[in-house]
Design a protein around this motif. Structure first.
Motif, PDB file in Angstrom:
ATOM      1  N   THR A  20       0.829  -1.205   0.000  1.00 34.89           N
ATOM      2  CA  THR A  20       0.000   0.000   0.000  1.00 34.89           C
ATOM      3  C   THR A  20       0.865   1.256   0.000  1.00 34.89           C
ATOM      4  OG1 THR A  20      -1.774  -1.170   1.157  1.00 34.89           O
ATOM      5  CG2 THR A  20      -1.817   1.232   1.226  1.00 34.89           C
ATOM      6  N   LEU A  21       1.933   1.265   0.773  1.00 36.65           N
ATOM      7  CA  LEU A  21       2.824   2.424   0.804  1.00 36.65           C
ATOM      8  C   LEU A  21       3.572   2.618  -0.510  1.00 36.65           C
ATOM      9  CD1 LEU A  21       4.235   2.196   4.432  1.00 36.65           C
ATOM     10  CD2 LEU A  21       2.573   3.838   3.526  1.00 36.65           C
ATOM     11  N   THR A  41      -5.060  10.997  -3.183  1.00 40.27           N
ATOM     12  CA  THR A  41      -3.886  10.199  -2.859  1.00 40.27           C
ATOM     13  C   THR A  41      -3.977   9.661  -1.438  1.00 40.27           C
ATOM     14  OG1 THR A  41      -2.646  11.657  -4.307  1.00 40.27           O
ATOM     15  CG2 THR A  41      -1.374  10.183  -2.948  1.00 40.27           C
ATOM     16  N   LEU A  42      -4.494  10.448  -0.515  1.00 39.53           N
ATOM     17  CA  LEU A  42      -4.650   9.973   0.858  1.00 39.53           C
ATOM     18  C   LEU A  42      -5.685   8.860   0.957  1.00 39.53           C
ATOM     19  CD1 LEU A  42      -4.463  13.266   2.932  1.00 39.53           C
ATOM     20  CD2 LEU A  42      -2.741  11.472   2.733  1.00 39.53           C
ATOM     21  N   LEU A  43      -6.694   8.872   0.096  1.00 35.09           N
ATOM     22  CA  LEU A  43      -7.697   7.806   0.114  1.00 35.09           C
ATOM     23  C   LEU A  43      -7.103   6.454  -0.252  1.00 35.09           C
ATOM     24  CD1 LEU A  43     -10.790   9.556  -1.501  1.00 35.09           C
ATOM     25  CD2 LEU A  43     -10.515   8.855   0.872  1.00 35.09           C
ATOM     26  N   ILE A  44      -5.966   6.453  -0.914  1.00 39.18           N
ATOM     27  CA  ILE A  44      -5.320   5.199  -1.292  1.00 39.18           C
ATOM     28  C   ILE A  44      -4.862   4.428  -0.051  1.00 39.18           C
ATOM     29  CG2 ILE A  44      -3.270   4.283  -2.483  1.00 39.18           C
ATOM     30  CD1 ILE A  44      -3.711   6.578  -4.482  1.00 39.18           C
ATOM     31  N   LEU A  45      -4.630   5.121   1.043  1.00 36.44           N
ATOM     32  CA  LEU A  45      -4.178   4.464   2.263  1.00 36.44           C
ATOM     33  C   LEU A  45      -5.284   3.679   2.964  1.00 36.44           C
ATOM     34  CD1 LEU A  45      -1.889   7.268   3.676  1.00 36.44           C
ATOM     35  CD2 LEU A  45      -1.209   5.198   2.471  1.00 36.44           C
ATOM     36  N   ILE A  46      -6.541   3.876   2.580  1.00 32.21           N
ATOM     37  CA  ILE A  46      -7.638   3.078   3.132  1.00 32.21           C
ATOM     38  C   ILE A  46      -7.596   1.720   2.439  1.00 32.21           C
ATOM     39  CG2 ILE A  46     -10.135   2.917   3.413  1.00 32.21           C
ATOM     40  CD1 ILE A  46     -10.213   5.976   3.272  1.00 32.21           C
ATOM     41  N   PRO A  47      -7.553   0.626   3.197  1.00 31.55           N
ATOM     42  CA  PRO A  47      -7.258  -0.682   2.610  1.00 31.55           C
ATOM     43  C   PRO A  47      -8.051  -1.098   1.374  1.00 31.55           C
ATOM     44  CG  PRO A  47      -7.207  -0.846   4.969  1.00 31.55           C
ATOM     45  CD  PRO A  47      -7.660   0.551   4.647  1.00 31.55           C
ATOM     46  N   VAL A  48      -9.338  -1.201   1.402  1.00 35.34           N
ATOM     47  CA  VAL A  48     -10.081  -1.702   0.243  1.00 35.34           C
ATOM     48  C   VAL A  48     -10.406  -0.576  -0.731  1.00 35.34           C
ATOM     49  CG1 VAL A  48     -12.213  -2.839  -0.465  1.00 35.34           C
ATOM     50  CG2 VAL A  48     -11.028  -3.597   1.591  1.00 35.34           C
ATOM     51  N   ILE A  53      -9.779   3.621  -5.846  1.00 33.04           N
ATOM     52  CA  ILE A  53      -9.348   5.000  -6.101  1.00 33.04           C
ATOM     53  C   ILE A  53      -8.145   5.005  -7.042  1.00 33.04           C
ATOM     54  CG2 ILE A  53      -8.390   7.079  -5.024  1.00 33.04           C
ATOM     55  CD1 ILE A  53     -11.346   6.729  -4.517  1.00 33.04           C
ATOM     56  N   THR A  54      -7.249   4.048  -6.857  1.00 27.33           N
ATOM     57  CA  THR A  54      -6.068   3.943  -7.724  1.00 27.33           C
ATOM     58  C   THR A  54      -6.488   3.750  -9.179  1.00 27.33           C
ATOM     59  OG1 THR A  54      -4.739   3.020  -5.944  1.00 27.33           O
ATOM     60  CG2 THR A  54      -3.972   2.622  -8.191  1.00 27.33           C
ATOM     61  N   TRP A  55      -7.390   2.815  -9.434  1.00 28.80           N
ATOM     62  CA  TRP A  55      -7.839   2.576 -10.809  1.00 28.80           C
ATOM     63  C   TRP A  55      -8.597   3.764 -11.360  1.00 28.80           C
ATOM     64  CZ3 TRP A  55      -5.444  -0.661 -13.582  1.00 28.80           C
ATOM     65  CH2 TRP A  55      -4.902  -1.811 -13.019  1.00 28.80           C
ATOM     66  N   TYR A  56      -9.358   4.449 -10.511  1.00 28.01           N
ATOM     67  CA  TYR A  56     -10.092   5.626 -10.970  1.00 28.01           C
ATOM     68  C   TYR A  56      -9.131   6.737 -11.397  1.00 28.01           C
ATOM     69  CZ  TYR A  56     -12.699   9.978 -10.732  1.00 28.01           C
ATOM     70  OH  TYR A  56     -13.225  11.204 -11.018  1.00 28.01           O
ATOM     71  N   VAL A  57      -8.142   7.023 -10.581  1.00 25.44           N
ATOM     72  CA  VAL A  57      -7.203   8.107 -10.886  1.00 25.44           C
ATOM     73  C   VAL A  57      -6.356   7.756 -12.104  1.00 25.44           C
ATOM     74  CG1 VAL A  57      -5.205   9.377 -10.013  1.00 25.44           C
ATOM     75  CG2 VAL A  57      -7.171   9.024  -8.546  1.00 25.44           C
ATOM     76  N   ILE A  58      -5.938   6.519 -12.220  1.00 23.52           N
ATOM     77  CA  ILE A  58      -5.131   6.108 -13.371  1.00 23.52           C
ATOM     78  C   ILE A  58      -5.930   6.221 -14.667  1.00 23.52           C
ATOM     79  CG2 ILE A  58      -4.062   4.089 -14.468  1.00 23.52           C
ATOM     80  CD1 ILE A  58      -3.017   3.308 -11.727  1.00 23.52           C
ATOM     81  N   SER A  59      -7.233   5.969 -14.617  1.00 20.43           N
ATOM     82  CA  SER A  59      -8.041   5.991 -15.841  1.00 20.43           C
ATOM     83  C   SER A  59      -8.377   7.394 -16.317  1.00 20.43           C
ATOM     84  CB  SER A  59      -9.334   5.208 -15.618  1.00 20.43           C
ATOM     85  OG  SER A  59     -10.169   5.892 -14.709  1.00 20.43           O
ATOM     86  N   LEU A  60      -8.130   8.416 -15.512  1.00 20.87           N
ATOM     87  CA  LEU A  60      -8.434   9.789 -15.906  1.00 20.87           C
ATOM     88  C   LEU A  60      -7.452  10.297 -16.962  1.00 20.87           C
ATOM     89  CD1 LEU A  60      -9.137  11.381 -12.419  1.00 20.87           C
ATOM     90  CD2 LEU A  60     -10.809  10.780 -14.164  1.00 20.87           C
TER      91      LEU A  60
END
Length: 77
Positions: A20-21, A41-48, A53-60
């Motif tokens: 995660t880090l 980016t801070l929401l990425i630290l929430i486990p599930v 959020i990672t896939w959402y940001v990457i797809s933008l």
């Protein structure tokens, strides 16, 4: 059956926390390039939630591409 002690629980979560880090470190510049705030980016630290959020940001689309497209549309009109 023996009860699980505290250090064993920590050691079992260590690979997940490490991964995660690592993803968090890569997502900081990506979220800036996409024009999203540091909160995403801070929401990425929430486990599930972080993986979604990672896939959402990457797809933008990148912010620079959107700015160039807006400038082209302004020239056409």
């Amino acid at each position: 059956m023996q009860p699980v002690s505290e250090p064993d629980i920590f050691m079992s979560l260590l690979p997940f926390a490490t991964l995660t880090l690592i993803v968090f470190a890569f997502m900081v510049p990506i979220s800036r390039r996409k024009g999203k705030s540091f909160a995403y980016t801070l929401l990425i630290l929430i486990p599930v939630v972080g993986w979604f959020i990672t896939w959402y940001v990457i797809s933008l689309t990148d912010k620079s591409v959107l700015d160039r497209l807006a400038a082209l549309e302004g020239k056409v009109r």
